[in-house]
Design a protein around this motif. Structure first.
Motif, PDB file in Angstrom:
ATOM      1  N   TYR A 193      18.242  30.601  14.918  1.00 44.67           N
ATOM      2  CA  TYR A 193      19.311  29.586  14.935  1.00 44.67           C
ATOM      3  C   TYR A 193      20.719  30.165  14.905  1.00 44.67           C
ATOM      4  CZ  TYR A 193      19.915  29.520   9.706  1.00 44.67           C
ATOM      5  OH  TYR A 193      20.169  29.817   8.399  1.00 44.67           O
ATOM      6  N   ALA A 194      21.116  30.754  16.040  1.00 48.63           N
ATOM      7  CA  ALA A 194      22.510  31.188  16.167  1.00 48.63           C
ATOM      8  C   ALA A 194      23.434  29.979  16.055  1.00 48.63           C
ATOM      9  CB  ALA A 194      22.732  31.899  17.492  1.00 48.63           C
ATOM     10  N   ILE A 195      23.177  28.954  16.856  1.00 53.02           N
ATOM     11  CA  ILE A 195      23.938  27.697  16.948  1.00 53.02           C
ATOM     12  C   ILE A 195      25.451  27.922  16.961  1.00 53.02           C
ATOM     13  CG2 ILE A 195      22.085  26.267  16.014  1.00 53.02           C
ATOM     14  CD1 ILE A 195      23.571  26.161  13.329  1.00 53.02           C
ATOM     15  N   ASN A 196      25.868  29.120  17.367  1.00 48.88           N
ATOM     16  CA  ASN A 196      27.284  29.486  17.311  1.00 48.88           C
ATOM     17  C   ASN A 196      27.456  30.765  18.127  1.00 48.88           C
ATOM     18  OD1 ASN A 196      29.808  30.551  16.614  1.00 48.88           O
ATOM     19  ND2 ASN A 196      29.649  29.969  14.479  1.00 48.88           N
ATOM     20  N   PRO A 197      28.080  30.675  19.312  1.00 46.97           N
ATOM     21  CA  PRO A 197      28.236  31.880  20.133  1.00 46.97           C
ATOM     22  C   PRO A 197      28.987  33.007  19.434  1.00 46.97           C
ATOM     23  CG  PRO A 197      28.634  29.912  21.441  1.00 46.97           C
ATOM     24  CD  PRO A 197      28.519  29.451  20.014  1.00 46.97           C
ATOM     25  N   ALA A 198      30.042  32.680  18.677  1.00 45.46           N
ATOM     26  CA  ALA A 198      30.810  33.722  17.993  1.00 45.46           C
ATOM     27  C   ALA A 198      29.999  34.366  16.887  1.00 45.46           C
ATOM     28  CB  ALA A 198      32.104  33.130  17.420  1.00 45.46           C
ATOM     29  N   ARG A 199      29.187  33.561  16.198  1.00 42.36           N
ATOM     30  CA  ARG A 199      28.361  34.080  15.105  1.00 42.36           C
ATOM     31  C   ARG A 199      27.402  35.153  15.601  1.00 42.36           C
ATOM     32  NH1 ARG A 199      24.380  36.083  13.723  1.00 42.36           N
ATOM     33  NH2 ARG A 199      22.672  35.426  12.375  1.00 42.36           N
ATOM     34  N   ASP A 200      26.936  35.041  16.851  1.00 37.63           N
ATOM     35  CA  ASP A 200      25.987  36.011  17.385  1.00 37.63           C
ATOM     36  C   ASP A 200      26.678  37.134  18.146  1.00 37.63           C
ATOM     37  OD1 ASP A 200      22.794  36.160  17.929  1.00 37.63           O
ATOM     38  OD2 ASP A 200      23.919  36.999  19.614  1.00 37.63           O
ATOM     39  N   LEU A 201      27.597  36.777  19.039  1.00 46.84           N
ATOM     40  CA  LEU A 201      28.182  37.788  19.921  1.00 46.84           C
ATOM     41  C   LEU A 201      29.132  38.719  19.168  1.00 46.84           C
ATOM     42  CD1 LEU A 201      28.449  38.937  22.748  1.00 46.84           C
ATOM     43  CD2 LEU A 201      30.226  37.227  23.214  1.00 46.84           C
ATOM     44  N   GLY A 202      29.956  38.167  18.272  1.00 41.50           N
ATOM     45  CA  GLY A 202      30.879  39.015  17.531  1.00 41.50           C
ATOM     46  C   GLY A 202      30.170  40.074  16.704  1.00 41.50           C
ATOM     47  N   PRO A 203      29.220  39.699  15.843  1.00 45.06           N
ATOM     48  CA  PRO A 203      28.480  40.711  15.091  1.00 45.06           C
ATOM     49  C   PRO A 203      27.642  41.637  15.965  1.00 45.06           C
ATOM     50  CG  PRO A 203      28.364  38.604  13.979  1.00 45.06           C
ATOM     51  CD  PRO A 203      28.986  38.344  15.323  1.00 45.06           C
TER      52      PRO A 203
END
Length: 245
Positions: A193-203
């Motif tokens: 459940y990324a449900i957030n592009p920044a939450r996944d791509l940034g890290p």
């Protein structure tokens, strides 16, 4: 969005998203890294860690930017409001920078545990601390999972705004935090459940850049899924809200 200046939005989203990722990636580090006192804690701990991360980040950024912390949420709000599209890139830029900073802070907090990987015979890759991966790798199914889970975030979040007093009291932010916990418990199994592009791509970018011993690859072949899926879900959530309410 129109009540916030572009400068405040940018700073607020950097700070708020950094807090979100620090606590969210932090709980993943806590339960996965050896020599952590929370090693092998279960999925409920992870879900609540991310929910509290959302709560802390959103309350921190709320007065500056509204505390979106998520490009899919920003997209959904823009579709619902029908204007302020010029501020969408400012939100997303702040969110991406904040996510990278938050991941770096998590690495600093668990520096000794990450370094201990150097001496482990069976050291595990560390990408899962920073970014998501599917349990069954099927791009179509994985995108659908992320889209549905993000729809389940954005649609209720917009509906919370219909209840008089929730926004003024700040209670709506708390409800969104618990909604994220619920999504993690109910829909997090297939893809994390990324449900957030920044939450996944940034890290994920931070993972690729940080000097983590024996860290493994950053799985760039999957990286587009937790970007595209949440954006589709955020847009659908807003369109359903506009049509129904």
């Amino acid at each position: 969005m129109d009540q916030f200046s572009s400068g405040d939005i940018f700073i607020g989203e950097i700070i708020g998203t950094a807090v979100l990722i620090l606590l969210g990636a932090g709980v993943c580090a806590a339960v996965n890294l050896r020599f952590s006192k929370a090693k092998d804690a279960d999925w409920i701990v992870v879900a609540f860690g991310w929910g509290f991360g959302v709560m802390a980040g959103a309350y921190t950024a709320g007065s500056l930017s509204g505390g979106h912390l998520n490009p899919a949420v920003t997209l959904g709000i823009a579709i619902n409001e029908g204007d302020n599209w010029d501020k969408v890139p400012v939100y997303i830029a702040g969110q991406m920078i904040g996510a990278i900073i938050g991941a770096g802070l998590c690495w600093m907090a668990y520096y000794a545990q990450f370094q201990a990987n150097r001496d482990e015979e069976n050291a595990q890759p560390t990408l899962g601390i920073f970014a998501t991966a599917p349990e069954v790798r099927n791009p179509v199914a994985n995108v659908l999972t992320e889209a549905v889970a993000t729809l389940a975030l954005v649609l209720p979040m917009l509906a919370f705004g219909l209840t008089k007093g929730l926004g003024e009291s700040g209670t709506s932010t708390l409800l969104v935090a618990f909604l994220v916990v619920g999504i993690g418990l109910s829909l997090g199994g297939p893809t994390g459940y990324a449900i957030n592009p920044a939450r996944d791509l940034g890290p994920r970018i931070a993972h690729a850049l940080l000097p983590i011993p024996r860290k493994g690859g950053s799985d760039w072949g999957y990286a587009w899924v937790p970007v595209v899926g949440p954006l589709i879900g955020g847009a659908l959530g807003a369109l359903i809200f506009k049509a129904a309410f």
